[in-house]
Design a protein around this motif. Structure first.
Motif, PDB file in Angstrom:
ATOM      1  N   LEU A  72       0.838  -1.205   0.000  1.00  6.98           N
ATOM      2  CA  LEU A  72       0.000   0.000   0.000  1.00  6.98           C
ATOM      3  C   LEU A  72       0.870   1.251   0.000  1.00  6.98           C
ATOM      4  N   GLY A  73       1.900   1.256   0.842  1.00  8.44           N
ATOM      5  CA  GLY A  73       2.774   2.414   0.920  1.00  8.44           C
ATOM      6  C   GLY A  73       3.501   2.680  -0.370  1.00  8.44           C
ATOM      7  N   SER A  74       3.957   1.625  -1.025  1.00  9.26           N
ATOM      8  CA  SER A  74       4.700   1.784  -2.265  1.00  9.26           C
ATOM      9  C   SER A  74       3.809   2.278  -3.394  1.00  9.26           C
ATOM     10  N   ILE A 121       2.888  13.605  -4.977  1.00  9.88           N
ATOM     11  CA  ILE A 121       2.823  14.543  -6.108  1.00  9.88           C
ATOM     12  C   ILE A 121       1.624  15.474  -5.958  1.00  9.88           C
ATOM     13  N   GLY A 122       0.501  14.921  -5.509  1.00  7.54           N
ATOM     14  CA  GLY A 122      -0.680  15.745  -5.281  1.00  7.54           C
ATOM     15  C   GLY A 122      -0.434  16.787  -4.202  1.00  7.54           C
ATOM     16  N   GLY A 123       0.268  16.381  -3.134  1.00  5.78           N
ATOM     17  CA  GLY A 123       0.563  17.315  -2.066  1.00  5.78           C
ATOM     18  C   GLY A 123       1.457  18.445  -2.514  1.00  5.78           C
ATOM     19  N   VAL A 124       2.428  18.127  -3.375  1.00  4.72           N
ATOM     20  CA  VAL A 124       3.329  19.158  -3.906  1.00  4.72           C
ATOM     21  C   VAL A 124       2.564  20.092  -4.837  1.00  4.72           C
ATOM     22  N   ALA A 125       1.764  19.506  -5.732  1.00  9.60           N
ATOM     23  CA  ALA A 125       1.026  20.329  -6.703  1.00  9.60           C
ATOM     24  C   ALA A 125       0.047  21.270  -6.008  1.00  9.60           C
ATOM     25  N   LEU A 126      -0.595  20.776  -4.945  1.00  8.71           N
ATOM     26  CA  LEU A 126      -1.589  21.588  -4.237  1.00  8.71           C
ATOM     27  C   LEU A 126      -0.980  22.425  -3.110  1.00  8.71           C
ATOM     28  N   GLN A 127       0.353  22.221  -2.877  1.00  4.39           N
ATOM     29  CA  GLN A 127       1.014  22.889  -1.758  1.00  4.39           C
ATOM     30  C   GLN A 127       0.276  22.591  -0.452  1.00  4.39           C
ATOM     31  N   TRP A 128      -0.063  21.328  -0.271  1.00  3.61           N
ATOM     32  CA  TRP A 128      -0.831  20.894   0.890  1.00  3.61           C
ATOM     33  C   TRP A 128       0.055  19.977   1.740  1.00  3.61           C
ATOM     34  N   PRO A 129       0.702  20.501   2.763  1.00  3.60           N
ATOM     35  CA  PRO A 129       1.631  19.711   3.570  1.00  3.60           C
ATOM     36  C   PRO A 129       1.003  18.475   4.199  1.00  3.60           C
ATOM     37  N   ALA A 130      -0.253  18.561   4.630  1.00  2.31           N
ATOM     38  CA  ALA A 130      -0.891  17.427   5.296  1.00  2.31           C
ATOM     39  C   ALA A 130      -0.929  16.208   4.391  1.00  2.31           C
ATOM     40  N   MET A 138       1.671   8.959  -5.624  1.00  2.00           N
ATOM     41  CA  MET A 138       0.540   9.723  -6.153  1.00  2.00           C
ATOM     42  C   MET A 138       0.110  10.802  -5.151  1.00  2.00           C
ATOM     43  N   LEU A 139       0.048  10.430  -3.869  1.00  2.00           N
ATOM     44  CA  LEU A 139      -0.336  11.407  -2.848  1.00  2.00           C
ATOM     45  C   LEU A 139       0.730  12.477  -2.683  1.00  2.00           C
TER      46      LEU A 139
END
Length: 238
Positions: A128-130, A138-147, A135-136
């Motif tokens: 699951l982690g791998s 890259i999404g966090g970077v794109a959205l600038q969402w640290p959580a 994907m999460l």
């Protein structure tokens, strides 16, 4: 700036990736060399695995051929030891060594080797982690969402932890294999040198993979901290 174009990524991760590439080349070279030597006992990989497991007190494990090269593995959930077709039927030192290594895993399973038990329990979480972490992330970077990035890093940490736990499991299986091959007379001390080269080269691929995972985790932690500080600064400015 992130991943391959980031100087920090090049500094932290690229050396480990270079080591992984070298380790992969080394295992191919060592396996090819070991395949040139026939075992003096004349046993095939399948026969060696069967004899090593019998000496180790393992019962109820079947041995099957599987397509591909170096696709050998032991499946503890189904009690099946699968050997690539070449290693299954050939009597080379490479085939005997690899087969005995997988038999070592079967012995670990039969004797409830603690780290193998832990590794087996971690398999679903590591998968699951791998699969989900990148994907999460890259999404966090794109959205600038640290959580979201922290969740991704937490999941990725499970995959890295699995690799760390797996290292001693693999080394232990190789040590068992070489000891039992010599004790049972399947290889001579001189032949053990060749078998050792093959198994040590295989071990280096696990070491390189673990170092790569750890260096990536450190990179992600550093970069997520930078994103987190940036987000907090933006909030204060607003």
């Amino acid at each position: 700036m992130f991943f391959g174009a980031d100087p920090l990524y090049l500094l932290l991760v690229m050396p480990a990736l270079a080591l992984a590439g070298w380790a992969q080349t080394r295992i191919v070279t060592a396996y090819r060399e070991g395949s040139r030597y026939r075992a003096s006992s004349g046993v095939t990989g399948a026969q060696a695995a069967e004899m090593v497991m019998r000496e180790g007190g393992v019962q109820g494990v079947t041995i099957e051929p599987v397509a591909g090269q170096l696709t050998d593995h032991y499946d503890p959930s189904h009690k099946v030891l699968r050997l690539s077709s070449g290693n299954f039927q050939e009597d080379s030192l490479a085939a005997v060594g690899v087969a005995a290594h997988e038999a070592g895993h079967a012995i670990q399973d039969a004797t409830h080797y603690p780290l193998l038990v832990v590794r087996n329990l971690m398999v679903p979480l590591a998968g699951l982690g791998s699969n989900a972490s990148m994907m999460l992330l890259i999404g966090g970077v794109a959205l600038q969402w640290p959580a979201l990035m922290y969740i991704a890093i937490g999941l990725f940490s499970l995959a890295v932890l699995f690799q760390v736990v797996n290292l001693p499991v693999e080394f232990n299986a190789s040590r068992r294999a070489r000891t039992m091959l010599q004790q049972s007379g399947l290889i001579s001390p001189e032949e053990d040198v060749v078998v050792g080269k093959v198994l040590n080269a295989a071990a280096m691929t696990y070491v390189a993979a673990t170092l790569t995972g750890v260096s990536q985790l450190v990179y992600f932690l550093i970069r997520s901290g930078a994103v987190g500080r940036g987000s907090r600064d933006d909030d204060r400015t607003a």
